[in-house]
Write a protein that holds these residues in place. Structure first.
Motif, PDB file in Angstrom:
ATOM      1  N   CYS A  63       0.842  -1.194   0.000  1.00 35.03           N
ATOM      2  CA  CYS A  63       0.000   0.000   0.000  1.00 35.03           C
ATOM      3  C   CYS A  63       0.879   1.246   0.000  1.00 35.03           C
ATOM      4  N   TRP A  92      -1.109  -0.755  -4.291  1.00 39.27           N
ATOM      5  CA  TRP A  92      -2.416  -0.136  -4.066  1.00 39.27           C
ATOM      6  C   TRP A  92      -2.150   1.275  -3.561  1.00 39.27           C
ATOM      7  N   ASN A  94      -3.195   4.716  -2.133  1.00 32.91           N
ATOM      8  CA  ASN A  94      -4.262   5.385  -1.390  1.00 32.91           C
ATOM      9  C   ASN A  94      -4.176   6.911  -1.447  1.00 32.91           C
ATOM     10  N   GLY A 129      -5.127   0.232   4.888  1.00 33.16           N
ATOM     11  CA  GLY A 129      -4.431  -0.996   4.558  1.00 33.16           C
ATOM     12  C   GLY A 129      -5.327  -2.116   4.068  1.00 33.16           C
ATOM     13  N   GLY A 131      -6.791  -2.062   1.535  1.00 32.42           N
ATOM     14  CA  GLY A 131      -6.514  -2.122   0.099  1.00 32.42           C
ATOM     15  C   GLY A 131      -5.643  -3.309  -0.280  1.00 32.42           C
ATOM     16  N   ARG A 132      -4.738  -3.705   0.625  1.00 31.93           N
ATOM     17  CA  ARG A 132      -3.912  -4.892   0.375  1.00 31.93           C
ATOM     18  C   ARG A 132      -4.772  -6.112   0.090  1.00 31.93           C
TER      19      ARG A 132
END
Length: 286
Positions: A63, A92, A94, A129, A131-132
């Motif tokens: 991330c 990813w 953010n 996180g 998103g991981r």
């Protein structure tokens, strides 16, 4: 004219206002449910920006958040890994403001050595996180199986780091450098010896069976208030499902600690721990 009669329009207006607010909330909930369904079905894009992906490559998910100067170093660290299989870096992002910068860095540094591909997801907002795990979910839906590695962009690792992590991987196993035994609260914890069983494993610097994202509950049962505490959630859910969590005593250097958004979350970590272990039964369909 009776007072009750005069007040009728006011009551009617109040009911109309409540009905309107209820309709707005219901509409927002429907939209949120639709977005969640699209994400669960993998209807979002992760772009291949460099190299090519092979089925046998190991996914390393990172991330990105407010450490734009770190991406080139992360790529080089992965290129230098001494590992028996090629790596695919899945990023990813953010921080939408840094997207153009990251794309330039990827184009300039590129792949090589152990690193065979770089993929990129530009999230329209900071979802933390978790998103991981959305990235891992996307990979899993595309056919990926086995373990994946998670690194933070503030971690420097040795060339043998991923190879050593993989030695600890397995079915329904999470092993990581940031691992503890908890004693009734999040902050009441003790460090562990290498390969010792843990109650908690942090997402940064860990290897995790991708089976963790198969059940919808990993995403749908995480309360909104705690959505940035995906490490506690991962550990709780895995332990509840009978997974093995363990310490991986491997050297890692942390840099740019002042940019760690976890500092702003410290006050609710114990609250979430209590919610999970004392006030809530947790998910059942993972």
């Amino acid at each position: 004219m009776p007072d009750g009669y005069r007040s009728l329009p006011r009551r009617a207006l109040g009911r109309a206002a409540r009905d309107y607010r209820g309709a707005v909330l219901a509409y927002r909930q429907r939209r949120a449910d639709q977005r969640m369904r699209r994400m669960l079905d993998g209807r979002f894009t992760i772009e291949l920006l460099a190299g090519e992906v092979h089925e046998e490559d190991l996914a390393v998910v990172v991330c990105l958040w407010n450490r734009r100067e770190r991406l080139a170093d992360v790529i080089r660290l992965l290129r230098d890994q001494r590992v028996d299989r090629h790596l695919r870096l899945v990023l990813w992002n953010n921080q939408p403001d840094d997207e153009a910068h990251y794309r330039r860095v990827i184009a300039e540094v590129g792949v090589g050595g152990a690193l065979r591909s770089i993929e990129f997801r530009a999230s329209p907002e900071n979802i933390g996180g978790i998103g991981r795990f959305w990235a891992a979910r996307k990979l899993r839906l595309a056919g990926y199986r086995g373990p994946f590695v998670m690194l933070d962009d503030d971690q420097d690792v040795e060339p043998d780091f991923i190879r050593s992590l993989l030695e600890r991987s397995g079915e329904r196993v999470i092993a990581g450098v940031w691992a503890y035994a908890n004693h009734g609260s999040y902050w009441n914890r003790t460090d562990l010896a290498d390969r010792e069983r843990a109650d908690y494993v942090g997402t940064g610097g860990c290897v995790c069976d991708s089976e963790i994202v198969v059940g919808d509950a990993f995403f749908t049962d995480l309360p909104e208030r705690y959505r940035f505490l995906e490490d506690i959630w991962m550990s709780f859910l895995a332990a509840r499902l009978g997974w093995r969590l363990e310490k991986a005593d491997l050297p890692v250097t942390f840099v740019l600690d002042e940019t760690n958004q976890n500092h702003t979350l410290a006050y609710i970590k114990d609250e979430f721990y209590a919610y999970l272990h004392h006030d809530h039964t947790g998910p059942t369909d993972a």
